[in-house]
Design an enzyme around this catalytic site. Structure first.
Site, PDB file in Angstrom:
ATOM      1  N   ALA A   1       2.799 -12.076  42.020  1.00 36.70           N
ATOM      2  CA  ALA A   1       3.694 -11.575  43.063  1.00 36.70           C
ATOM      3  C   ALA A   1       5.003 -12.354  43.155  1.00 36.70           C
ATOM      4  O   ALA A   1       6.021 -11.820  43.595  1.00 36.70           O
ATOM      5  CB  ALA A   1       2.972 -11.611  44.406  1.00 36.70           C
TER       6      ALA A   1
ATOM      7  N   GLY B   1       6.632 -13.540  40.622  1.00 39.43           N
ATOM      8  CA  GLY B   1       7.395 -13.410  39.374  1.00 39.43           C
ATOM      9  C   GLY B   1       8.550 -12.435  39.513  1.00 39.43           C
ATOM     10  O   GLY B   1       8.793 -11.889  40.589  1.00 39.43           O
ATOM     11  N   GLN B   2       9.231 -12.249  38.384  1.00 36.29           N
ATOM     12  CA  GLN B   2      10.407 -11.347  38.354  1.00 36.29           C
ATOM     13  C   GLN B   2      10.055  -9.918  38.729  1.00 36.29           C
ATOM     14  O   GLN B   2      10.736  -9.294  39.527  1.00 36.29           O
ATOM     15  CB  GLN B   2      10.888 -11.237  36.914  1.00 36.29           C
ATOM     16  N   ILE B   3       9.014  -9.391  38.099  1.00 33.91           N
ATOM     17  CA  ILE B   3       8.643  -7.998  38.383  1.00 33.91           C
ATOM     18  C   ILE B   3       8.169  -7.897  39.831  1.00 33.91           C
ATOM     19  O   ILE B   3       8.528  -6.961  40.551  1.00 33.91           O
ATOM     20  CB  ILE B   3       7.564  -7.488  37.401  1.00 33.91           C
ATOM     21  N   GLY B   4       7.399  -8.903  40.253  1.00 29.95           N
ATOM     22  CA  GLY B   4       6.915  -8.907  41.639  1.00 29.95           C
ATOM     23  C   GLY B   4       8.060  -8.777  42.634  1.00 29.95           C
ATOM     24  O   GLY B   4       7.985  -7.994  43.584  1.00 29.95           O
TER      25      GLY B   4
ATOM     26  N   ASN C   1      -4.847 -14.967  28.102  1.00 27.73           N
ATOM     27  CA  ASN C   1      -4.885 -13.852  29.048  1.00 27.73           C
ATOM     28  C   ASN C   1      -6.310 -13.471  29.418  1.00 27.73           C
ATOM     29  O   ASN C   1      -6.556 -13.001  30.532  1.00 27.73           O
ATOM     30  CB  ASN C   1      -4.084 -12.670  28.514  1.00 27.73           C
TER      31      ASN C   1
ATOM     32  N   VAL D   1       0.045  -4.320  34.043  1.00 26.36           N
ATOM     33  CA  VAL D   1       1.426  -4.411  33.561  1.00 26.36           C
ATOM     34  C   VAL D   1       1.575  -5.620  32.632  1.00 26.36           C
ATOM     35  O   VAL D   1       2.269  -5.581  31.628  1.00 26.36           O
ATOM     36  CB  VAL D   1       2.396  -4.538  34.757  1.00 26.36           C
TER      37      VAL D   1
ATOM     38  N   ASN E   1       1.406  -8.328  29.890  1.00 25.70           N
ATOM     39  CA  ASN E   1       1.175  -8.159  28.444  1.00 25.70           C
ATOM     40  C   ASN E   1       0.180  -9.156  27.869  1.00 25.70           C
ATOM     41  O   ASN E   1       0.081 -10.276  28.372  1.00 25.70           O
ATOM     42  CB  ASN E   1       2.509  -8.304  27.705  1.00 25.70           C
TER      43      ASN E   1
ATOM     44  N   ASP F   1       8.047   2.662  28.639  1.00 23.46           N
ATOM     45  CA  ASP F   1       8.392   3.215  27.326  1.00 23.46           C
ATOM     46  C   ASP F   1       8.724   4.710  27.456  1.00 23.46           C
ATOM     47  O   ASP F   1       9.671   5.211  26.847  1.00 23.46           O
ATOM     48  CB  ASP F   1       7.210   3.024  26.361  1.00 23.46           C
TER      49      ASP F   1
ATOM     50  N   HIS G   1       1.382  -0.521  24.063  1.00 27.22           N
ATOM     51  CA  HIS G   1       2.678  -0.965  24.597  1.00 27.22           C
ATOM     52  C   HIS G   1       3.130  -2.153  23.751  1.00 27.22           C
ATOM     53  O   HIS G   1       2.948  -3.316  24.114  1.00 27.22           O
ATOM     54  CB  HIS G   1       2.583  -1.372  26.070  1.00 27.22           C
TER      55      HIS G   1
HETATM   56  N1  NAI Z   1       3.819  -3.059  30.353  1.00 26.75           N
HETATM   57  C1  NAI Z   1       5.136  -3.167  30.405  1.00 26.75           C
HETATM   58  O1  NAI Z   1       5.859  -2.180  30.170  1.00 26.75           O
HETATM   59  C2  NAI Z   1       5.824  -4.442  30.750  1.00 26.75           C
HETATM   60  C3  NAI Z   1       5.119  -5.602  30.907  1.00 26.75           C
HETATM   61  N2  NAI Z   1       5.762  -6.791  31.210  1.00 26.75           N
HETATM   62  C4  NAI Z   1       4.911  -7.965  31.381  1.00 26.75           C
HETATM   63  O2  NAI Z   1       4.694  -8.198  32.773  1.00 26.75           O
HETATM   64  C5  NAI Z   1       4.316  -9.541  32.975  1.00 26.75           C
HETATM   65  C6  NAI Z   1       5.068 -10.148  34.149  1.00 26.75           C
HETATM   66  O3  NAI Z   1       6.441 -10.194  33.884  1.00 26.75           O
HETATM   67  P1  NAI Z   1       7.425 -11.019  34.820  1.00 26.75           P
HETATM   68  O4  NAI Z   1       7.201 -10.702  36.241  1.00 26.75           O
HETATM   69  O5  NAI Z   1       8.790 -10.844  34.262  1.00 26.75           O
HETATM   70  O6  NAI Z   1       6.932 -12.503  34.517  1.00 26.75           O
HETATM   71  P2  NAI Z   1       7.167 -13.824  35.387  1.00 26.75           P
HETATM   72  O7  NAI Z   1       6.809 -14.951  34.475  1.00 26.75           O
HETATM   73  O8  NAI Z   1       8.464 -13.797  36.086  1.00 26.75           O
HETATM   74  O9  NAI Z   1       6.040 -13.709  36.514  1.00 26.75           O
HETATM   75  C7  NAI Z   1       4.683 -13.773  36.239  1.00 26.75           C
HETATM   76  C8  NAI Z   1       4.006 -14.336  37.474  1.00 26.75           C
HETATM   77  O10 NAI Z   1       2.597 -14.274  37.255  1.00 26.75           O
HETATM   78  C9  NAI Z   1       2.038 -15.396  37.858  1.00 26.75           C
HETATM   79  N3  NAI Z   1       0.694 -15.624  37.323  1.00 26.75           N
HETATM   80  C10 NAI Z   1       0.342 -16.227  36.157  1.00 26.75           C
HETATM   81  N4  NAI Z   1      -0.988 -16.290  36.056  1.00 26.75           N
HETATM   82  C11 NAI Z   1      -1.499 -15.708  37.166  1.00 26.75           C
HETATM   83  C12 NAI Z   1      -2.802 -15.502  37.632  1.00 26.75           C
HETATM   84  N5  NAI Z   1      -3.869 -15.900  36.951  1.00 26.75           N
HETATM   85  N6  NAI Z   1      -2.960 -14.876  38.813  1.00 26.75           N
HETATM   86  C13 NAI Z   1      -1.895 -14.484  39.542  1.00 26.75           C
HETATM   87  N7  NAI Z   1      -0.615 -14.673  39.149  1.00 26.75           N
HETATM   88  C14 NAI Z   1      -0.425 -15.273  37.974  1.00 26.75           C
HETATM   89  C15 NAI Z   1       3.031 -16.516  37.552  1.00 26.75           C
HETATM   90  O11 NAI Z   1       2.873 -17.603  38.437  1.00 26.75           O
HETATM   91  C16 NAI Z   1       4.351 -15.790  37.758  1.00 26.75           C
HETATM   92  O12 NAI Z   1       4.819 -15.911  39.093  1.00 26.75           O
HETATM   93  C17 NAI Z   1       4.590 -10.243  31.631  1.00 26.75           C
HETATM   94  O13 NAI Z   1       3.346 -10.334  30.944  1.00 26.75           O
HETATM   95  C18 NAI Z   1       5.497  -9.265  30.908  1.00 26.75           C
HETATM   96  O14 NAI Z   1       5.407  -9.408  29.522  1.00 26.75           O
HETATM   97  C19 NAI Z   1       7.107  -6.832  31.414  1.00 26.75           C
HETATM   98  C20 NAI Z   1       7.874  -5.702  31.270  1.00 26.75           C
HETATM   99  C21 NAI Z   1       7.291  -4.436  30.905  1.00 26.75           C
HETATM  100  O1  OAA Z   2       9.010  -7.181  25.806  1.00 26.49           O
HETATM  101  C1  OAA Z   2       8.635  -7.826  26.797  1.00 26.49           C
HETATM  102  O2  OAA Z   2       8.241  -8.995  26.795  1.00 26.49           O
HETATM  103  C2  OAA Z   2       8.586  -7.114  28.112  1.00 26.49           C
HETATM  104  C3  OAA Z   2       8.087  -5.753  27.917  1.00 26.49           C
HETATM  105  O3  OAA Z   2       6.899  -5.532  27.732  1.00 26.49           O
HETATM  106  C4  OAA Z   2       9.038  -4.656  27.859  1.00 26.49           C
HETATM  107  O4  OAA Z   2      10.191  -4.823  28.285  1.00 26.49           O
HETATM  108  O5  OAA Z   2       8.643  -3.591  27.383  1.00 26.49           O
END
Ligand code: NAI
Ligand code: OAA
Length: 329
Positions: free
Chosen positions: A13, A15-18, A106, A130, A132, A160, A188
């Site tokens: 929550a 993080g960036q996406i959160g 993971n 979400v 990865n 996508d 993905h």
């Molecule tokens: N499926 C898709 O299309 C996409 C997936 N992603 C993925 O989404 C994920 C999150 O991206 P962002 O928010 O940018 O990353 P981020 O690094 O800004 O935030 C991730 C957050 O998850 C928290 N976290 C880590 N382990 C945890 C756990 N066990 N329980 C609860 N929280 C935990 C971290 O403390 C951090 O605040 C990444 O894996 C990224 O690759 C990103 C873009 C698109």
């Molecule tokens: O590529 C990454 O790490 C983030 C992601 O999944 C996307 O933007 O599709």
């Protein structure tokens, strides 16, 4: 506001996406303007304070639909009574990390989260992964939640899907709303296959309208498949607002239904359709209605598409083999 609030758990929550996602959930965009929500945020202990900061800002928005916010560092508590689970937090790949290391790291996150969902979620729980590698993380979580119907575990390929619609609309000089029936197949990842052969533009076949195999193979497919890397290169950080937007779209459509004459892409456990091995969490074209989804059947898959789908599905099978060897599924 007479309805009971829907419990929405968001992991990662802070993080960036959160940060891009929570305000939209609280404003009613995830489920609809008639549905109050209660947020349950899960973070690792070091990030709980940051999540508390976001909660202060959420409070300051005075969202009429936001019924309350609770913050946890324990998955068992965070998933208690959850109706909608958004599994965003994940371990990113860092320098020197092999694919196997990433899957293992993971596994340490998605196994306990799957167990916690199994133990405490509401009967109608819907899960979107979400973080990865999203498809395989969803598989790990699902395999540790044997009491939850497998089809409730989904992985996000909606970003996508939306990227592909935008690129196709741009190429043809039409509005994004003119594009329907786009499909993302597979993982993905860079092997995903954005398929325009069944897509339509103002009701006409999109591939015929494009009529440019070179653009399709050498520009469109790689652009969509590698868009995440393009964003990282340009922004210095991975897609966040567009990813949050896609998560909103995925859940909104799952809950509220797809419009007649269109479909969306979701990573879902395969039932063997289109030759994708049963159980793999792979992206398919789906229609949704009444909170359930169905794979669009009967699409003709030509040789070009078959090769692309098979390549992405092969990668998913390899990921499944790897996490099986690690004892994670
Ligand atoms: N499926 C898709 O299309 C996409 C997936 N992603 C993925 O989404 C994920 C999150 O991206 P962002 O928010 O940018 O990353 P981020 O690094 O800004 O935030 C991730 C957050 O998850 C928290 N976290 C880590 N382990 C945890 C756990 N066990 N329980 C609860 N929280 C935990 C971290 O403390 C951090 O605040 C990444 O894996 C990224 O690759 C990103 C873009 C698109
Ligand atoms: O590529 C990454 O790490 C983030 C992601 O999944 C996307 O933007 O599709």
């Amino acid at each position: 506001m007479t309805q009971a609030p829907v419990n929405v758990t968001v992991t990662g929550a802070a993080g960036q996406i959160g940060y891009a996602l929570l305000f939209r959930i609280a404003s009613g965009q995830l489920l609809g303007q008639d549905k109050p929500v209660r947020l349950r945020l899960l973070e690792i202990p070091q990030a709980v304070k940051a999540a508390e900061g976001t909660a202060l800002e959420l409070e300051d928005c005075a969202f009429p639909l936001l019924n309350g916010i609770d913050i946890f560092d324990d998955p068992k508590q965070a998933f208690e009574g959850v109706n909608i689970a958004l599994l965003v937090g994940a371990r990113p790949r860092t320098k020197g990390m092999e694919r196997g290391d990433l899957l293992e790291a993971n596994g340490g996150i998605f196994k306990p989260q799957g167990e916690a969902i199994n133990a405490g979620a509401a009967d109608d729980v819907k899960v979107l992964v979400v973080g990865n590698p999203a498809n395989t993380n969803a598989l790990i979580a699902q395999s540790h939640a044997p009491d939850v119907p497998a089809e409730r575990f989904t992985a996000m390929t909606r970003l996508d899907h939306n990227r592909a619609i935008a690129q196709l609309a741009k190429k043809l000089g039409v509005a994004v709303s003119d594009v329907t029936k786009l499909t993302i197949w597979g993982n993905h990842s860079a092997t995903q296959y954005p398929d325009i052969f069944h897509a339509e533009v103002k009701g006409e076949n999109a591939a015929a309208a494009v009529n440019d195999q070179n653009w399709l193979e050498n520009e469109f497919i790689p652009r969509v498949a590698k868009r995440g890397a393009e964003i990282i290169e340009a922004r210095g950080a991975s897609s966040a607002a567009s990813a949050a937007n896609a998560a909103i779209d995925h859940v909104f459509d799952w809950v509220n239904g797809t419009p007649d004459g269109d479909w969306v892409s979701m990573g879902i456990p395969s039932d063997g359709s289109y030759g994708v091995p049963e159980g793999l969490i792979s992206s398919f074209p789906v229609t949704t209605k009444g909170g359930t989804y169905e794979i669009v059947q009967g699409l003709e898959i030509d040789e070009f598409s078959r090769t692309r789908i098979d390549a992405s599905v092969k990668e998913l099978s390899e990921e499944r083999d790897a996490v099986t060897k690690l004892g994670l599924v």
